[in-house]
Design a protein around this motif. Sequence first.
Motif, PDB file in Angstrom:
ATOM      1  N   PRO A  10       0.885  -1.385   0.085  1.00  0.00           N
ATOM      2  CA  PRO A  10      -0.156  -0.063  -0.200  1.00  0.00           C
ATOM      3  C   PRO A  10       0.915   1.192  -0.002  1.00  0.00           C
ATOM      4  N   SER A  11       0.624   2.207  -0.603  1.00  0.00           N
ATOM      5  CA  SER A  11       1.006   3.434  -0.761  1.00  0.00           C
ATOM      6  C   SER A  11       0.646   4.542   0.426  1.00  0.00           C
ATOM      7  N   THR A  12       0.642   4.073   1.327  1.00  0.00           N
ATOM      8  CA  THR A  12       0.772   4.855   2.713  1.00  0.00           C
ATOM      9  C   THR A  12       1.670   6.115   2.556  1.00  0.00           C
ATOM     10  N   LEU A  32      15.388   8.424 -11.222  1.00  0.00           N
ATOM     11  CA  LEU A  32      15.277   8.373 -12.881  1.00  0.00           C
ATOM     12  C   LEU A  32      13.760   8.340 -13.341  1.00  0.00           C
ATOM     13  N   PHE A  33      13.088   7.465 -12.711  1.00  0.00           N
ATOM     14  CA  PHE A  33      11.816   7.389 -13.241  1.00  0.00           C
ATOM     15  C   PHE A  33      10.808   8.282 -12.608  1.00  0.00           C
ATOM     16  N   LYS A  34      11.288   9.101 -11.839  1.00  0.00           N
ATOM     17  CA  LYS A  34      10.506  10.267 -11.211  1.00  0.00           C
ATOM     18  C   LYS A  34       9.221   9.696 -10.695  1.00  0.00           C
ATOM     19  N   PHE A  35       9.765   8.924  -9.715  1.00  0.00           N
ATOM     20  CA  PHE A  35       8.659   8.464  -8.817  1.00  0.00           C
ATOM     21  C   PHE A  35       8.040   9.318  -7.845  1.00  0.00           C
ATOM     22  N   ALA A  36       8.580  10.194  -7.372  1.00  0.00           N
ATOM     23  CA  ALA A  36       7.834  11.400  -6.667  1.00  0.00           C
ATOM     24  C   ALA A  36       6.771  12.241  -7.334  1.00  0.00           C
ATOM     25  N   ASP A  37       6.942  12.327  -8.684  1.00  0.00           N
ATOM     26  CA  ASP A  37       6.108  13.015  -9.278  1.00  0.00           C
ATOM     27  C   ASP A  37       4.817  12.168  -9.561  1.00  0.00           C
ATOM     28  N   ARG A  38       4.763  10.950  -9.439  1.00  0.00           N
ATOM     29  CA  ARG A  38       3.663  10.172  -9.526  1.00  0.00           C
ATOM     30  C   ARG A  38       3.092   9.409  -8.586  1.00  0.00           C
ATOM     31  N   ALA A 241       2.581  -4.525  -8.661  1.00  0.00           N
ATOM     32  CA  ALA A 241       3.668  -3.985  -8.271  1.00  0.00           C
ATOM     33  C   ALA A 241       3.383  -2.515  -7.444  1.00  0.00           C
ATOM     34  N   ALA A 242       2.357  -2.281  -6.979  1.00  0.00           N
ATOM     35  CA  ALA A 242       2.109  -1.186  -6.149  1.00  0.00           C
ATOM     36  C   ALA A 242       3.095  -1.088  -4.840  1.00  0.00           C
ATOM     37  N   PRO A 243       3.486   0.028  -4.535  1.00  0.00           N
ATOM     38  CA  PRO A 243       3.053   1.544  -5.004  1.00  0.00           C
ATOM     39  C   PRO A 243       4.033   1.950  -6.303  1.00  0.00           C
ATOM     40  N   PHE A 244       4.857   1.138  -6.610  1.00  0.00           N
ATOM     41  CA  PHE A 244       5.843   1.837  -7.540  1.00  0.00           C
ATOM     42  C   PHE A 244       4.985   1.982  -8.773  1.00  0.00           C
ATOM     43  N   MET A 245       4.007   1.128  -9.304  1.00  0.00           N
ATOM     44  CA  MET A 245       2.644   1.301  -9.977  1.00  0.00           C
ATOM     45  C   MET A 245       1.753   1.542  -9.475  1.00  0.00           C
ATOM     46  N   ASP A 246       0.624   2.251 -10.044  1.00  0.00           N
ATOM     47  CA  ASP A 246      -0.617   2.406  -9.632  1.00  0.00           C
ATOM     48  C   ASP A 246      -1.444   1.228  -9.912  1.00  0.00           C
ATOM     49  N   PHE A 247      -2.108   0.414  -8.556  1.00  0.00           N
ATOM     50  CA  PHE A 247      -2.728  -0.725  -8.878  1.00  0.00           C
ATOM     51  C   PHE A 247      -3.824  -0.521  -9.642  1.00  0.00           C
TER      52      PHE A 247
END
Length: 278
Positions: A10-12, A32-38, A241-247
Motif C-alpha cells: 500500500p502507498s501509505t 530516474l523514473f520520477k517516482f516522486a511526481d507520480r 507492483a504497487a506502490p511503484f505502479m498504480d494498482f
Amino acid sequence: MKIIDFRFRPSTPEAVRGMLAKGGVFSPMFELFKFADRAKPEPLEKIVADLERCGVVKGVVTGRDAETTYGLASSNPGILELMAAYPDLFIGFAGLDPHKGMDALATLADMVEKRGMRGAAIDPYLARIPASHAKYYPIYAKCCELEVPIVITTGPGTLVRGAVMDDAHPRHIDRVAADFPALKIIISHGGYPFVSDAIMVVHRNRNVYMDLAEYEEQPFSEGYIKAANTLIGDKILFASAAPFMDFQEQIALYRRLPFEPAVRENIMYNNAAGLLGL
C-alpha cells in the motif's frame, strides 16, 4: 471479476516517504523514473476501499530482507501490521536474507507457524547470489516442509550499485525447480529482460509460476502475451507492483492487453487462488 494482486504494497504516506528517502538503494532508480511526481500517498483506509471497489479480494504483500548486502532491514514487521489490520485482505510472504543462515530459517518458521504468513520471498539480485546458490537451499527445503510457496524476485532494479543481472536470471530458477519439484515457485517481474528464458522455465516445470509486474509493456513483452494465450495462461499471476505502479492503472491495463477472455480470468484470479489454496 474478482482479482488477486500477487505483488502489492500500500502507498501509505509512511511507505512513500520511506521509498523517497535519500541515499536508499533504490533512490537513483526512483529519481530516474520520477517516482516522486507520480506517487500517490493515501491513508490505508482509502487504499483498502479502492481495492474493494476494484474487485481485489486478496493482496499478497511480499517481504524483503537485504540487510546483509544493502542494509535494508526486514519489512516483515510492517507486513504483520497490515495483516493484523485487514486479515481477510492481506496475505504476507516473509522476506528472507539467505546470508543470515539458520536465522533466516527461524524467521520463516516463526512467520508461517506463529504469525500466519503464507509463503516466503527472496531477492537474488539484492542478495548478490543467484537463486541456485547453496545458501538458499535450506530455505527451499523449509518451504517444502511448511508446504508454502516462495516468490523469487527477478526484476533487475535500475542503477542498483553492485548488483548484476545474471544473479536474477531465470535459468537459475530452472535448476531450483528441478531440485525441489514439490516447491511452488513464483518468478516475480517475469524474469525480465530474459523473456523467452523465463517463459520456458515456467512452461517446462509444473511447479513454477510467474507474474509480469512492471514489465507488461516493456520491449519484448509481447512474448509474455503470446505465451499466456498459447502455453502458460494457467500459470501467470496478476501483480500490480504497487506502490511503484498504480494498482488501479495496472488493473485497467490488464483489461486492455490482448489476453484471451478465459486467460484473463485465470490471470486475474483463478491461477492465484489455486496456488494459494483458496
